[in-house]
Design an enzyme around this catalytic site. Structure first.
Site, PDB file in Angstrom:
ATOM      1  N   CYS B  87       0.844  -1.206   0.000  1.00  0.00           N
ATOM      2  CA  CYS B  87       0.000   0.000   0.000  1.00  0.00           C
ATOM      3  C   CYS B  87       0.873   1.247   0.000  1.00  0.00           C
ATOM      4  O   CYS B  87       1.490   1.569  -0.994  1.00  0.00           O
ATOM      5  CB  CYS B  87      -0.965  -0.045   1.190  1.00  0.00           C
ATOM      6  SG  CYS B  87      -2.328   1.101   1.033  1.00  0.00           S
ATOM      7  N   HIS B 196      -3.471  -5.756   1.162  1.00  0.00           N
ATOM      8  CA  HIS B 196      -2.779  -5.951   2.435  1.00  0.00           C
ATOM      9  C   HIS B 196      -2.734  -7.412   2.859  1.00  0.00           C
ATOM     10  O   HIS B 196      -3.587  -7.854   3.631  1.00  0.00           O
ATOM     11  CB  HIS B 196      -3.484  -5.148   3.532  1.00  0.00           C
ATOM     12  CG  HIS B 196      -3.307  -3.677   3.400  1.00  0.00           C
ATOM     13  ND1 HIS B 196      -2.403  -2.969   4.151  1.00  0.00           N
ATOM     14  CD2 HIS B 196      -3.922  -2.773   2.597  1.00  0.00           C
ATOM     15  CE1 HIS B 196      -2.462  -1.681   3.822  1.00  0.00           C
ATOM     16  NE2 HIS B 196      -3.373  -1.537   2.882  1.00  0.00           N
ATOM     17  N   GLU B 198      -0.919  -8.660   5.055  1.00  0.00           N
ATOM     18  CA  GLU B 198      -0.711  -8.752   6.520  1.00  0.00           C
ATOM     19  C   GLU B 198      -2.034  -8.715   7.280  1.00  0.00           C
ATOM     20  O   GLU B 198      -2.054  -8.970   8.485  1.00  0.00           O
ATOM     21  CB  GLU B 198       0.239  -7.650   7.001  1.00  0.00           C
ATOM     22  CG  GLU B 198      -0.383  -6.280   7.230  1.00  0.00           C
ATOM     23  CD  GLU B 198      -0.629  -5.483   5.949  1.00  0.00           C
ATOM     24  OE1 GLU B 198      -0.594  -6.077   4.847  1.00  0.00           O
ATOM     25  OE2 GLU B 198      -0.868  -4.263   6.046  1.00  0.00           O
TER      26      GLU B 198
END
Lengths: 751, 225
Positions: B87, B196, B198
């Site tokens: 990002c 994302h 994560e």
């Protein structure tokens, strides 16, 4: 222009002062002169005027708010109660949670983006000032008619402001509400809630003690934005002919706030802070007077040391400025160097602006000359108290008599009509899918979001090892409260309480945001008195104390007030977030049980609004003991694995709850109308104290036995099955068709 | 000794702790790196996390690119150290010219947060080797300026060299050219990704665990190296 020093004020008792323009009444100005024994200086007048404003002093509301303390139920969980920046609740394992809801209604109407953005900023600083790391935000929002042209200006701006600020701050937005009603045209309600987590020993309070300790102002520079914002804006009714008030709205910088959060948490961690206060409404006037009045001793401030964005600001403007992203800390002299070092690490400007003194006065100097010399308590706490007259409105009886009976409002009867009504409700703006709005908010950041919109409550994990978590729900129903403010406020509490329990968490505490019209109108004041009485009574029975909150008055344009809108937030705790209960029906074959009793109750209902644009009669009856029992069953069902999905019943009744559970989980449901109910009441009644659950077949016996033993009515109404809502003998509604009606509604109106 | 993976915190980084959690769950040791510190503390790889570094003022990633830590990251990346920009990290990599193209305002003009399906089209990079070719995964996406743009020549070159690491499926959420969600440099050690991963490492807090592969990939590479 000569500086209006204390000495000058003493020598010129007859000087004209702009007290009326600053919003003070004649008797208030006289009282200030009495306190000081002379006329106030310009700076003192500025401080008193903002601190004695409705927004800061609660002068119209505090005689009613004191019930929250007087009637507070005994609770082992309360660590810090009303009066501090936010209440603090013990959630076990050494953790404390703080949460609070506030309004930013008036600024958000004038300047939607900045108004809503700084609403988030302010509530986050309140939570931070308690010593907690902010972990989530929520936004209950209310707008005018969805098809009104001004809603197209206000709503996208407010949503973008919440997203723009909250996303950049790195806090997940885990829930809230979006309600449309033409009563909010011109007075949208933008409430903002923040939750924070800390260890018990990290709780900080707003107090200044210990002569010689330093007062440090840190964060953004002080500018001319938001001067008199709260006092001017939130304490007066909008006047259609008045000048634009945009300069009174603050401008936010979420990046600065993010740095402020990290920097503040680091100075907390190193135990460098004795007392702390955020600068919100009334800026430095508020922070210095509240810190000084809550501690021992006085305070001396060198106002010319405050870092400025605009060097031409006068001392009065500096004291009144509501520039965002500022905090004020009390620090021992030997710890100042380290404090400043941490601020420098985070590129946060920090300045020693004064110190705690031996005396009992708040003294402020400007280039060596004294411009303020006041007892701090007289500014912060001894503001006026009004016993505003209130009386049951003359129209209340007629409104309650206009009940939505079958004779008065035509009800759907045939299968085709019932089916059309389910679709009509699911596709109405208030009941429709809100993801066009909520997808503009980051719900993932921090990596602990377990549940978020459209679940019944937002839930975050607070310990990654033990899986301890907290859940929060906010609810309010202005239509119910208009019909009966006492019961309406209680229903808002009951719904939030039920929503928290439906996700498997045990409700612990309450924060409230009381949005009403002008307190100068006895009708409105009666609504306020009734709502606070109702809420305090209900909190006592449910055992959930009010820990803090906010009052927003003057939400009216001309003579027309909004519906009385108490918005209630309930916080709960869950020992293991893996046991959370979602709303979605995901497993075919599970049994669908309706918990609670269903009666013919349509006053203020979503059906009456959507189908007939009708508001009259009485809101649903409320049995708080039943609410408590229902919550116990929902929590036990979650903990012991007896319930796989649960959804509270509220606006739109069972039909709306089933629509949401089916669409969320992607499975249909086959239903039968239970004996003793007609299909219309079964589907659309809004009787309180109810929830719908899906129970695995293997758990059915255990679940029904539990309900039986505890005395909670549990009626098996169907089974999770197929890909449609099938009400046997009446209609079949494919989920695809329902989804089509339920989604894209907000986008089509506002996108 | 386990692999050490640095996660840079810029002022305004938001998903730095999340990236550290993902590194930890994948079995590596997360090392916090500070923007002012040129020292990379002997890490084996670096993650530039999501957020709004320096408030995204001026232009996303434009200021971070000049922070002291980036001098070292750029130098090491050119020497072959694996770097993943997620990002805002992707934006920083583009501003640093470690990756071509730019990320601009979403075509919807709105910030968008959604569970996004992706196809992993290049499993030869340091960060995607744990995925099977053309794996389809779901991870959260959340950005306001995530629209990948580049000139036609660059896009053709990226496609021809297999440097389109991930592509959006079902919905193009931000108007990215050719549905591009992530790209790599020519060597494959530097990857930029708008979604994302994560946030998709635990079923409890994300849409699933299909993002873990990015972190498992780097661990596999570092351990076998």
């Amino acid at each position: 222009m000569t500086l209006d020093t204390v000495k000058h004020a003493t020598g010129t008792p007859e000087a004209e002062q702009p007290w009326a323009a600053l919003g003070l009444k004649a008797d208030e100005y006289a009282r200030i002169r009495e306190i000081l024994g002379r006329r106030p200086t310009g700076a003192e007048l500025a401080m008193y005027s903002v601190m004695w404003s409705e927004h800061c002093s609660y002068k119209s509301s505090k005689v009613h708010l004191k019930q929250f303390g007087e009637k507070a139920p005994a609770s082992d969980a309360m660590l810090v109660g009303i009066g501090e920046n936010a209440g603090v609740v013990d959630v076990g394992q050494g953790y404390a949670v703080t949460f609070k809801i506030e309004s930013h209604n008036h600024p958000s109407y004038i300047e939607p983006y900045q108004g809503a953005a700084t609403g988030i900023g302010g509530i986050v600083r309140d939570i931070l000032a308690m010593g907690a790391r902010p972990v989530a935000v929520m936004d209950p929002l209310r707008f005018g008619a969805p098809d009104h042209p001004d809603t197209r200006r206000v709503l996208p701006g407010i949503v973008a402001g919440i997203g723009g600020y909250g996303n950049c701050l790195g806090l997940p937005n885990i829930g809230g509400e979006v309600v449309f009603d033409s009563c909010y045209q011109g007075n949208p309600l933008v409430n903002a809630l923040c939750v924070g987590v800390m260890k018990h020993e990290d709780i900080h309070l707003a107090q200044a003690s210990g002569a010689g300790n330093k007062v440090i102002l840190y964060g953004a520079r002080t500018g001319g934005d938001g001067i008199g914002g709260v006092s001017v804006l939130a304490s007066e009714t909008f006047d259609a002919t008045g000048p634009a008030k945009r300069p009174a709205v603050q401008v936010g910088d979420p990046f600065q706030e993010k740095l402020l959060i990290e920097c503040t948490l680091e100075v907390f961690a190193e135990k460098l802070v004795l007392g702390i206060q955020d600068l919100g409404g009334a800026g430095l006037s508020c922070a210095t007077s509240e810190l000084a009045s809550a501690g021992s001793g006085g305070m001396r401030v060198e106002l010319d040391s405050v870092p400025l964005r605009d060097a031409t600001l006068s001392p009065e403007e500096i004291l009144m400025s509501e520039s965002q992203e500022r905090m004020c800390a009390i620090v021992e002299p030997e710890k100042v160097a380290r404090f400043l070092e941490i601020c420098e690490k985070w590129d946060v400007i920090a300045t020693v602006i004064g110190e705690v003194t031996e005396g009992e006065r708040l003294e402020i100097f400007w280039h060596g000359e004294q411009i303020v010399d006041v007892p701090p308590r007289s500014v912060a706490h001894d503001g006026p108290t009004y016993q505003r007259p209130f009386a049951r409105p003359s129209w209340q009886d007629a409104l309650q008599a206009d009940a939505p009976t079958a004779e008065r409002l035509k009800r759907p009867a045939s299968g085709e009509e019932l089916r059309a009504t389910v679709l009509q409700l699911a596709g109405s703006p208030n009941q429709a899918d809100k993801s066009w709005i909520t997808s503009q908010y980051d719900r993932y950041v921090l990596g602990n979001t377990v549940l978020s919109t459209p679940e019944d409550s937002g839930m975050v994990r607070i310990d990654e090892e033990t899986n301890l978590g907290v859940a929060v729900a906010t609810d309010g129903n202005g239509r119910y409260a208009k019909l009966d403010p006492y019961t309406g406020a209680q229903l808002a509490l009951a719904e939030a309480y039920r929503n928290v329990a439906a996700t498997g968490a045990k409700p612990l505490a309450v924060s409230d945001c009381l949005n009403f019209g002008s307190p100068e109108d006895p009708d409105v004041m009666w609504q306020f008195a009734e709502a606070t009485r109702g809420l305090a009574d209900a909190c006592q029975i449910l055992g959930t104390p009010v820990t803090g909150g906010n009052v927003s008055l003057y939400n009216q344009t001309g003579d027309v007030a909004i519906h009385p809108t108490p918005v209630v937030a309930v916080l709960g705790v869950i020992d293991d977030v893996n046991r959370r209960t979602p709303i979605g029906f995901a497993e075919e074959g599970q049994l669908v049980y309706l918990l609670g009793d269903t009666a013919d109750e349509f006053g203020g209902s979503a059906w009456a609004q959507v189908a007939h644009d009708h508001l009259g009669g009485l809101p649903p009856k409320l049995d708080l003991e039943r609410e408590r029992l229902l919550a116990e069953v929902l929590i036990a069902g979650s903990r012991d694995g007896m319930v796989d999905a649960a959804h509270d019943l509220s606006d739109g009744g069972l039909a709306q709850a089933l629509a949401e559970s089916c669409l969320r989980g992607g499975k249909g449901v086959r239903l039968v109308v239970p004996d003793g109910l007609n299909a219309f009441t079964f589907l659309f009644s809004e009787s309180a104290g109810r929830a719908v659950v899906s129970v695995p077949r293997s758990e059915e016996l255990r679940f029904t036995e539990m309900c039986g033993v505890r005395g909670l009515p549990a009626t098996r109404v169907g089974v999770v099955d197929g890909d449609s809502i099938d009400l046997q003998g009446h209609f079949t509604l494919p989920l695809a068709e329902l989804r089509e009606a339920h989604t894209g509604v907000i986008e089509a109106l506002l996108g | 000794m386990s692999a050490r993976i640095g996660v840079v915190t810029f002022p305004g980084s938001l998903d730095d702790r999340d990236a550290q959690r993902a590194v930890r769950l994948a079995g590596a040791e997360p090392v916090a790196l500070w923007h002012r510190d040129q020292d990379l503390h002997q890490v084996d790889a670096v993650v530039l996390p999501g957020g709004f570094s320096y408030g995204d003022y001026l232009r996303c990633g434009a200021i971070s690119r000049f922070s002291p830590v980036m001098d070292s990251v750029i130098e090491q990346a050119r020497a072959g150290m694996p770097v993943l920009g997620i990002c805002n990290g992707f934006q920083v990599l583009c501003e640093s010219h470690l990756l071509p193209g730019a990320l601009t305002r979403n075509d919807s003009l709105h910030f968008v947060c959604r569970d996004q399906r992706l196809r992993i089209e290049n499993t030869g990079t340091a960060w995607t080797s744990a995925y099977v070719p053309n794996a389809e995964i779901t991870v959260p996406l959340k950005n306001g300026e995530g629209r990948f743009v580049a000139d036609e020549h660059t896009l053709d070159q990226l496609e021809a060299e297999g440097r389109v690491v991930a592509r959006y499926l079902d919905v193009n959420p931000n108007g990215s050219y050719r549905d591009i969600a992530g790209i790599s440099n020519a060597a494959g050690n530097v990857v930029g990704l708008m979604p994302h991963p994560e946030h998709a490492i635990e079923p409890l807090t994300g849409p699933g665990t299909e993002g873990l592969g990015f972190f498992a990939s780097i661990l596999k590479q570092l351990v076998s190296a």
